[in-house]
Design a protein around this motif. Structure first.
Motif, short mmCIF file in Angstrom:
data_model
loop_
_atom_site.label_atom_id
_atom_site.label_comp_id
_atom_site.label_asym_id
_atom_site.label_seq_id
_atom_site.Cartn_x
_atom_site.Cartn_y
_atom_site.Cartn_z
N GLY A 140 0.80 -1.23 0.00
CA GLY A 140 0.00 0.00 0.00
C GLY A 140 0.83 1.26 0.00
N VAL A 141 2.15 1.14 -0.06
CA VAL A 141 2.98 2.35 -0.04
C VAL A 141 2.70 3.18 -1.29
N MET A 142 2.62 2.52 -2.44
CA MET A 142 2.34 3.24 -3.68
C MET A 142 0.94 3.82 -3.69
N CYS A 170 11.17 8.07 8.10
CA CYS A 170 9.77 7.75 7.97
C CYS A 170 9.62 6.60 6.97
N PRO A 171 9.13 5.43 7.41
CA PRO A 171 9.05 4.31 6.47
C PRO A 171 8.04 4.55 5.36
N HIS A 172 7.12 5.51 5.55
CA HIS A 172 6.14 5.77 4.50
C HIS A 172 6.56 6.98 3.68
N HIS A 173 7.80 7.36 3.82
CA HIS A 173 8.19 8.58 3.14
C HIS A 173 8.01 8.47 1.65
N PRO A 174 7.40 9.50 1.05
CA PRO A 174 7.04 9.40 -0.36
C PRO A 174 8.21 9.43 -1.32
N PRO A 194 11.97 -2.10 -12.80
CA PRO A 194 11.89 -2.04 -11.35
C PRO A 194 11.42 -3.38 -10.78
N ARG A 195 12.01 -3.74 -9.63
CA ARG A 195 11.64 -5.01 -9.00
C ARG A 195 10.26 -4.88 -8.41
N ARG A 196 9.41 -5.90 -8.67
CA ARG A 196 8.09 -5.84 -8.07
C ARG A 196 8.19 -6.14 -6.58
N TYR A 197 9.04 -7.08 -6.24
CA TYR A 197 9.20 -7.47 -4.84
C TYR A 197 10.54 -6.96 -4.30
N ALA A 198 10.49 -6.28 -3.16
CA ALA A 198 11.73 -5.83 -2.52
C ALA A 198 12.42 -7.04 -1.87
N LEU A 199 11.58 -8.02 -1.46
CA LEU A 199 12.12 -9.27 -0.90
C LEU A 199 11.36 -10.44 -1.51
N GLY A 216 24.70 -7.08 1.96
CA GLY A 216 24.34 -7.08 0.54
C GLY A 216 24.54 -5.69 -0.01
N HIS A 217 24.53 -5.59 -1.33
CA HIS A 217 24.72 -4.27 -1.94
C HIS A 217 23.52 -3.39 -1.66
N SER A 218 23.71 -2.10 -1.93
CA SER A 218 22.63 -1.14 -1.73
C SER A 218 21.39 -1.55 -2.52
N GLY A 219 20.24 -1.53 -1.86
CA GLY A 219 18.99 -1.88 -2.54
C GLY A 219 18.70 -3.37 -2.52
N SER A 220 19.54 -4.16 -1.82
CA SER A 220 19.32 -5.62 -1.84
C SER A 220 18.19 -6.05 -0.91
N GLY A 221 17.72 -5.14 -0.04
CA GLY A 221 16.57 -5.47 0.79
C GLY A 221 16.85 -5.57 2.28
N LYS A 222 18.02 -5.16 2.71
CA LYS A 222 18.40 -5.30 4.14
C LYS A 222 17.46 -4.49 5.05
N SER A 223 17.29 -3.20 4.72
CA SER A 223 16.44 -2.36 5.57
C SER A 223 14.99 -2.80 5.50
N PHE A 232 7.07 -2.32 10.61
CA PHE A 232 6.69 -1.08 9.94
C PHE A 232 5.72 -1.45 8.82
N TYR A 233 5.93 -2.65 8.28
CA TYR A 233 5.04 -3.22 7.28
C TYR A 233 4.80 -4.68 7.64
N ASP A 234 3.71 -5.23 7.12
CA ASP A 234 3.49 -6.67 7.25
C ASP A 234 3.90 -7.35 5.95
N ALA A 375 25.31 -3.61 8.70
CA ALA A 375 26.43 -2.66 8.72
C ALA A 375 27.17 -2.77 7.40
N HIS A 376 27.45 -1.63 6.81
CA HIS A 376 28.22 -1.66 5.57
C HIS A 376 29.68 -2.05 5.83
N ARG A 377 30.16 -1.65 7.04
CA ARG A 377 31.55 -1.98 7.39
C ARG A 377 31.58 -3.46 7.78
N1 LIG Z 1 9.39 3.18 0.75
C1 LIG Z 1 9.67 2.50 -0.34
N2 LIG Z 1 8.81 2.46 -1.39
C2 LIG Z 1 9.08 1.75 -2.49
N3 LIG Z 1 10.20 1.02 -2.66
C3 LIG Z 1 11.10 1.01 -1.67
C4 LIG Z 1 10.90 1.75 -0.46
N4 LIG Z 1 11.98 1.56 0.35
C5 LIG Z 1 12.82 0.75 -0.33
N5 LIG Z 1 12.30 0.41 -1.53
C6 LIG Z 1 12.90 -0.46 -2.54
O1 LIG Z 1 13.11 -1.74 -1.96
C7 LIG Z 1 14.35 -2.27 -2.36
C8 LIG Z 1 15.19 -2.63 -1.14
O2 LIG Z 1 15.47 -1.44 -0.44
P1 LIG Z 1 16.19 -1.43 0.98
O3 LIG Z 1 16.07 -0.06 1.53
O4 LIG Z 1 15.65 -2.54 1.78
O5 LIG Z 1 17.69 -1.73 0.56
P2 LIG Z 1 19.00 -1.81 1.47
O6 LIG Z 1 19.61 -3.15 1.22
O7 LIG Z 1 18.68 -1.44 2.88
O8 LIG Z 1 19.90 -0.69 0.79
P3 LIG Z 1 21.00 0.29 1.47
O9 LIG Z 1 22.24 -0.53 1.69
O10 LIG Z 1 21.20 1.32 0.42
O11 LIG Z 1 20.41 0.84 2.73
C9 LIG Z 1 15.01 -1.24 -3.25
O12 LIG Z 1 14.77 -1.62 -4.60
C10 LIG Z 1 14.27 0.03 -2.95
O13 LIG Z 1 14.18 0.88 -4.05
#
Ligand SMILES: Nc1ncnc2c1ncn2[C@@H]1O[C@H](COP(=O)(O)OP(=O)(O)OP(=O)(O)O)[C@@H](O)[C@H]1O
Ligand SMILES: [Mg+2]
Length: 425
Positions: A140-142, A170-174, A194-199, A216-223, A232-234, A375-377
Motif C-alpha cells: 500500500g505504499v504506492m 519515515c518508512p512511509h516517506h514518499p 523495477p523489482r516488483r518485490y523488494a524481498l 548485501g549491496h545497496s537496494g538488496s533489501g536489508k532495511s 513497519f510493514y506486514d 552494517a556496511h563496514r
Molecule cells: N518506501 C519504499 N517504497 C518503495 N520502494 C522502496 C521503499 N523503500 C525501499 N524500496 C525499494 O526496496 C528495495 C530494497 O530497499 P532497501 O532499503 O531494503 O535496501 P537496502 O539493502 O537497505 O539498501 P541500502 O544498503 O542502500 O540501505 C530497493 O529496490 C528500494 O528501491
C-alpha cells in the motif's frame, strides 16, 4: 498499552494537542493582524475622505452638514468590509496549512492490530522467516502516494531533499516511491525494470539469542527486512514468527515495544538529552540513564555540553552531530532492555575509533538477545553467528564468516573490495 513499551501513541497524542494549540494561536494571531490592518486602512481611508470633503466644503460645493452625513454613511458601511477583506485571505491560507497537517496525521497506518491481538508472556527469541516476500506496492505504499487528493497535498513536501528528510526515517516517506516512478525514463525501464518485490522467498530460522547480520549491496533489501521485523510493514506473502506466533497476530504496540531498533538516523526531540534517552523507558532513573549513556560512549560528550544532561538539543536534535545522535539512540536501546534487537547502520556516522568505544555497549545490548545487524563496514559484523547475504531481494547464502569466505563469491568479493578500500564501508 503503556507508554514505556511504545511511545508512538503518546507522540501522536502530543502532536494532535500541539496542532490544536497551534491552530487556535494562529487564529488569534490572524485576528490581531487583521485588526491592525483594519486600523491602518481605517486611518488612510478616513484621512483621504475627510481631506477631500473638507476641500469641497472650503470650495463651497458641500455644506458641513452634508459632509457629516456623507462621512457617517460611508464609515458605517466601509469599516466591516475592510476588516473582513483583510481577514479572509489570511484565514484561507492558514486553513490550507492546517488541512494539510490533519491530512498527514490521518494517513492510514499500513499495519493494523488484528482482533484479539496477542501479547506473549515471555519472548525466548526463536524467529522464523517462512518464505517471506514483500512488495511495497502490495503493502500500500504506492497506493497511498497515488491517492489523488493526497498527492496534491504531498506536492508541498516534494521540496525536501533526501538529506532534509532522512533523519525522520519515515518508512512511509514518499520520496522513494515518487522518484522510482517519476524519474525513471522509458529507456531506463527497459534496461533495468523495477523489482516488483523488494524481498522474495526469504526462508530461514533464527535461534534464541542468535546474532544475524544482513549483508548485501545497496537496494538488496536489508532495511526492508529490518522494517518487517519491527512491523513497519506486514509481509506480502509468507510469515515471520516469534516463538511460533505470527507477528501479525501480535499486539503491534507491544511488539514494537519489545524490539530495540537503532537506525542510521533516529528521531530526536526538542528536549533535554536526559529526556531524549529516557524516551523509550520513562520510568528509568537518572543513574540508569547515565549508565546507558556511558555504555553507548555518549557520557563524555554529554558532560562537555553546556548544561550536560539537561542540554536541550533542538528540533530533531539539530544541535548534535550525526554520530552523537546515534550514540543517544544506542543509549536509548540499552536502557529499553528489549527482547529483540535490530541495528540498521546504527554506527554508520561514527569514526572507527568512536565506533570501537561503542562496540562494548552494543555487545552488551545484543548479548543473550536475538539480534539482527546491518552494517556496511563488514569488519564490524564478521563475528556474528551467521551472515545472511542478500542479492536483489533474495537470500543467497546464510553462514558464518569463515564459511562464507569459502562458499559465497559475492561475500568474498565484498570483503576483498572493502579491505582494499574499493568498496564503501
Ligand atoms: N518506501 C519504499 N517504497 C518503495 N520502494 C522502496 C521503499 N523503500 C525501499 N524500496 C525499494 O526496496 C528495495 C530494497 O530497499 P532497501 O532499503 O531494503 O535496501 P537496502 O539493502 O537497505 O539498501 P541500502 O544498503 O542502500 O540501505 C530497493 O529496490 C528500494 O528501491
Ligand atoms: Mg538500508
Amino acid at each position: 498499552m503503556s507508554l514505556r513499551e511504545c511511545a508512538e501513541s503518546h507522540e501522536l497524542e502530543r502532536m494532535r494537542s500541539l496542532q490544536s494549540r497551534a491552530f487556535s494561536l494562529q487564529i488569534r494571531a490572524d485576528r490581531l493582524w487583521a485588526t491592525l490592518e483594519g486600523i491602518n486602512m481605517f486611518i488612510i481611508l478616513r484621512a483621504t475622505i475627510i481631506g477631500a470633503g473638507l476641500a469641497l466644503v472650503v470650495g463651497g460645493h458641500l455644506t458641513l452638514g452634508e459632509l457629516f452625513f456623507f462621512l457617517f454613511i460611508v464609515f458605517r458601511l466601509v469599516a466591516p468590509i475592510e476588516v473582513i477583506g483583510a481577514f479572509l485571505p489570511k484565514w484561507n491560507e492558514k486553513m490550507e496549512k492546517v488541512r494539510m497537517g490533519v491530512q498527514i496525521a490521518s494517513l492510514p497506518s499500513l499495519v493494523k492490530n488484528r482482533a484479539n491481538a496477542k501479547i506473549l508472556p515471555k519472548i525466548s527469541g526463536v524467529m522464523e522467516f517462512q518464505d517471506v516476500s514483500f512488495s511495497y506496492a502490495a503493502a500500500g505504499v504506492m497506493s497511498i502516494m497515488h491517492d489523488d487528493e493526497l498527492e496534491e497535498e504531498m506536492d508541498i513536501l516534494h521540496g525536501h531533499t533526501p538529506e532534509e528528510c532522512k533523519d525522520l526515517h519515515c518508512p512511509h516517506h514518499p520520496n522513494v516511491a515518487i522518484e522510482s516512478e517519476e524519474s525513471t525514463t522509458e529507456e531506463e525501464t527497459r534496461k533495468d525494470p523495477p523489482r516488483r518485490y523488494a524481498l522474495e522467498h526469504i526462508h530461514f530460522s533464527v535461534k534464541p539469542g542468535e546474532h544475524i547480520a544482513f549483508v548485501g549491496h545497496s537496494g538488496s533489501g536489508k532495511s526492508t527486512l529490518a522494517s518487517l521485523i519491527n512491523r513497519f510493514y506486514d509481509v506480502t506473502e509468507g510469515a515471520i514468527t516469534i516463538d511460533g506466533t505470527d507477528l501479525r497476530d501480535l499486539d503491534l504496540h507491544w511488539w514494537r515495544g519489545s524490539v530495540g531498533l537503532v537506525l542510521q538516523d533516529n528521531t530526536m526531540f526538542n528536549d533535554s538529552i536526559i529526556e531524549n534517552i529516557r524516551y523509550t523507558r520513562p520510568d528509568a532513573t537518572d543513574s540508569e540513564v547515565y549508565e546507558a549513556a556511558a555504555r553507548a560512549a555518549a557520557h563524555d560528550f554529554i558532560e562537555r555540553m553546556p548544561d550536560r544532561y539537561r542540554t536541550v538539543i533542538g528540533e530533531r536534535g539539530i544541535k548534535l552531530s550525526g554520530g552523537e545522535r546515534q550514540r543517544l539512540s544506542i543509549a536509548r536501546a540499552i536502557l529499553k532492555k528489549p527482547s529483540i534487537v535490530v541495528l540498521d547502520e546504527a554506527t554508520s556516522a561514527l569514526d572507527s575509533i568512536t565506533e570501537r568505544s561503542v562496540q562494548e555497549g552494543i555487545k552488551e545490548l545484543i548479548t543473550g538477545r536475538t539480534s539482527f545487524i546491518i552494517a556496511h563496514r563488514l569488519s564490524t559484523v564478521r563475528s556474528v553467528d551467521r551472515i545472511a547475504i542478500l542479492e536483489g531481494g533474495r537470500l543467497i547464502a546464510l553462514a558464518p564468516h569463515e564459511e562464507l569466505l569459502k562458499t559465497c563469491a559475492t561475500y568474498k568479493e565484498m570483503v576483498e573490495l572493502q579491505s582494499h578500500g574499493l568498496l564503501a564501508e
